[in-house]
Write a protein that holds these residues in place. Structure first.
Motif, mmCIF file in Angstrom:
data_model
loop_
_atom_site.group_PDB
_atom_site.id
_atom_site.type_symbol
_atom_site.label_atom_id
_atom_site.label_comp_id
_atom_site.label_asym_id
_atom_site.label_seq_id
_atom_site.Cartn_x
_atom_site.Cartn_y
_atom_site.Cartn_z
ATOM 1 N N HIS A 114 -14.233 -12.065 -19.379
ATOM 2 C CA HIS A 114 -13.408 -11.511 -18.520
ATOM 3 C C HIS A 114 -12.891 -11.658 -17.409
ATOM 4 O O HIS A 114 -13.912 -11.754 -16.212
ATOM 5 N N HIS A 119 -17.258 -9.221 -22.924
ATOM 6 C CA HIS A 119 -17.286 -8.564 -24.438
ATOM 7 C C HIS A 119 -16.779 -9.412 -24.640
ATOM 8 O O HIS A 119 -16.235 -10.224 -24.616
ATOM 9 N N HIS A 123 -4.280 -7.428 -18.219
ATOM 10 C CA HIS A 123 -5.019 -8.377 -18.565
ATOM 11 C C HIS A 123 -4.157 -9.937 -19.282
ATOM 12 O O HIS A 123 -3.911 -9.876 -19.415
ATOM 13 N N HIS A 136 -5.097 -13.820 -19.661
ATOM 14 C CA HIS A 136 -6.596 -14.282 -19.434
ATOM 15 C C HIS A 136 -6.511 -15.860 -18.831
ATOM 16 O O HIS A 136 -5.255 -16.255 -18.523
ATOM 17 N N HIS A 180 -2.351 -9.291 -22.283
ATOM 18 C CA HIS A 180 -2.082 -8.050 -23.272
ATOM 19 C C HIS A 180 -3.064 -6.671 -22.603
ATOM 20 O O HIS A 180 -3.374 -6.482 -20.985
HETATM 21 CU CU1 C2O Z 1 -11.876 -8.149 -20.904
HETATM 22 CU CU2 C2O Z 1 -8.605 -9.945 -23.609
HETATM 23 O O1 C2O Z 1 -10.072 -8.950 -21.814
#
Ligand code: C2O
Ligand code: CU
Length: 503
Positions: free
Chosen positions: A123, A163, A427, A429, A471
């Motif tokens: 992330h 994650h 967020h 990417h 997303h």
């Molecule tokens: Cu922490 Cu698609 O993310």
């Protein structure tokens, strides 16, 4: 007479219903969404370059840092005598802390000992698309018993986290996350710690709330957080609640870089002792800080680093006391010989610093740029027969959402509007974007928390070819539709969203 009249009316009624359905279906198929590509159709034409061939990943003469992370089931003790069934990387929540130096070549071998497929998403890290860990988009999910090696260069210093991105709404919630710190060269404060915030359902079944009832209740109440507040009864810092949280050991006048990551679903407000805190960075970008505020607001998925200086007495950094379960989320700061009895969070409700409060030190654009691509992103809530609440981008749920289509080199503008009643921490990417800061300048981030009624305009340069998720980081919202993709038109993904690959 009467009977004849009723039969006639029924005939007429059914005719009208059929006619209305027909018109509805026709309008639907004529709508612009049906004629455009949808975010899920990344491999519809296998034209151009596969995302697997985009750029070589090569250590060159860089130092290599190797790690192994094994996804496995663990009974995790959150508090003395209170355990949860967790899914972990290497047996702890959070997973093993990965620390590397800026410029290192990072190699992480993931082994899967769970009975479900998993991945790792890095992330906030800018890396080649095929290392992004999104099942069905950048790789196939790693099946039980299988392994996968992630490799990337840690170009930019800062606080990141990793994650699983497989069925994120469940897997991140069950503990599949950990910190990644890319240390910068040069001088450092005396202490450097990461604190990952999260919420758990210990004495209740969160599944009850992810269904229609919970979502409905949440959406009807006022503060943009109500759905998640219903779901969880325990807060944690680094996987521990309340007294089980390790105190920070520091002496008067010592300084610490405290790196906060919100891995949960709920926004948290941490209260610091008056005058003890200054913001250093948000989402791994250094900010021009100011020391006047002592409450820090962190949205789900967000990272904020602060410089903290310890005062004379023992102190405590903790969740705003007016919040239910706030006593779970308190970090004592004690001098070496103290046991820290009776410490209390003292903040009233003064001015708050959040991810968009202060301008970044380095900007992507010095002035508002001319744009090549504009996209209006309208976030809303809907209802789907049989499924309950859905979360939409431009009235569609993923994978039917319209993608943001770009070419390498495009300057992209996205206008995000939230007309619903809940917060949506959006967020992106693989890129960082620029958005206006409250103090007048602009801030560079990869996550923007869009509260009910708010809108933001973000700008970024399409400089990293691939298929990149954009997303909501309330993963329940993502799971129920609030996802789209930044789709570089010259590349395609050879992977498929299906039963096994569920981001
Ligand atoms: Cu922490 Cu698609 O993310
Ligand atoms: Cu959301």
């Amino acid at each position: 007479m009467w009977e004849v009249e009723v039969v006639k009316r029924m005939w007429f009624g059914s005719f009208m219903i059929i006619a209305l359905i027909a018109v509805g279906v026709w309008v639907f198929f004529q709508s612009p969404f049906m004629q455009e590509k949808s975010a899920g159709e990344l491999n519809s034409s296998e034209q151009g370059q596969s995302i697997l061939d985009i750029q070589p990943i090569d250590a060159g003469s860089r130092p290599t840092k190797q790690f192994e992370l094994t996804a496995k089931e663990t009974d995790w003790e959150i508090q003395t005598g209170e355990s949860v069934n967790a899914w972990t990387y290497n047996g702890t929540v959070p997973g093993e802390a990965l620390r590397v130096q800026q410029g290192d070549f990072v190699q992480v071998e993931l082994h899967n000992e769970l009975e479900v497929p998993v991945t790792i998403h890095w992330h906030g890290v800018i890396l080649p698309n095929r290392m992004d860990g999104v099942p069905g988009v950048t790789q196939d999910a790693v099946e039980p018993g299988e392994s996968f090696t992630y490799e990337f260069i840690a170009e930019d210093a800062g606080t990141y986290w990793y994650h699983s991105h497989q069925h994120s709404s469940l897997q991140v919630d069950k503990g599949l996350y950990g910190p990644l710190v890319v240390e910068e060269k040069g001088e450092k404060p005396e202490h450097d710690e990461v604190f990952i915030l999260d919420e758990w359902a210990v004495n209740q079944d969160r599944e009850n709330w992810t269904n229609m009832g919970g979502m409905m209740m949440g959406s009807m109440q006022g503060d943009g957080e109500a759905d998640t507040k219903e779901m969880y009864d325990t807060f944690t810092v680094n996987g521990k609640a309340g007294d089980a949280i390790d105190p920070l050991r520091m002496e008067e006048g010592e300084t610490a870089r405290l790196r906060f990551v919100n891995a949960g679903y709920q926004l948290h407000r941490l209260v610091f002792p008056e005058g003890s805190m200054e913001m250093l960075a948000v989402d791994a970008e250094p900010v021009q800080s100011s020391g006047e505020r002592n409450v820090l607001e962190i949205a789900p998925g967000e990272r904020i680093d602060v410089l903290y200086t310890k005062g004379k007495d023992d102190e405590i950094i903790g969740e705003m006391p007016s919040v239910e379960n706030s006593q779970d989320m308190q970090i004592p700061v004690l001098s070496s010989d103290s046991s820290g009895e009776n410490l209390q969070v003292t903040g009233k409700d003064p001015a708050t610093s959040k991810g968009t409060s202060y301008a970044s030190k380095d900007l992507l654009f010095d002035t508002v740029p001319d744009v090549d691509v504009s996209y209006d992103m309208n976030l809303s809530m809907g209802m789907n027969m049989g499924e309950g609440m859905i979360w939409q981008i431009n009235d569609r749920v993923f994978p039917e959402t319209p993608p943001i289509q770009v070419e390498k080199g495009d300057i992209v503008k996205v206008d995000i509007t939230n007309e619903g009643r809940l917060n949506h921490p959006m967020h992106l990417h693989g890129h960082r974007f620029q958005v206006e800061a409250e103090d007048g300048g602009a801030v560079v981030k990869d996550l923007i928390n869009v509260k009910p009624g708010e809108s933001y305009t973000i700008y970024f340069e399409a400089d990293n070819k691939g298929e990149w998720l954009f997303h909501c980081h309330d993963n329940n919202h993502a799971d129920r539709g609030m996802v789209t993709i930044v789709d570089y038109t010259s590349v395609f993904s050879p992977f498929e969203l299906n039963q096994t690959n569920q981001p």
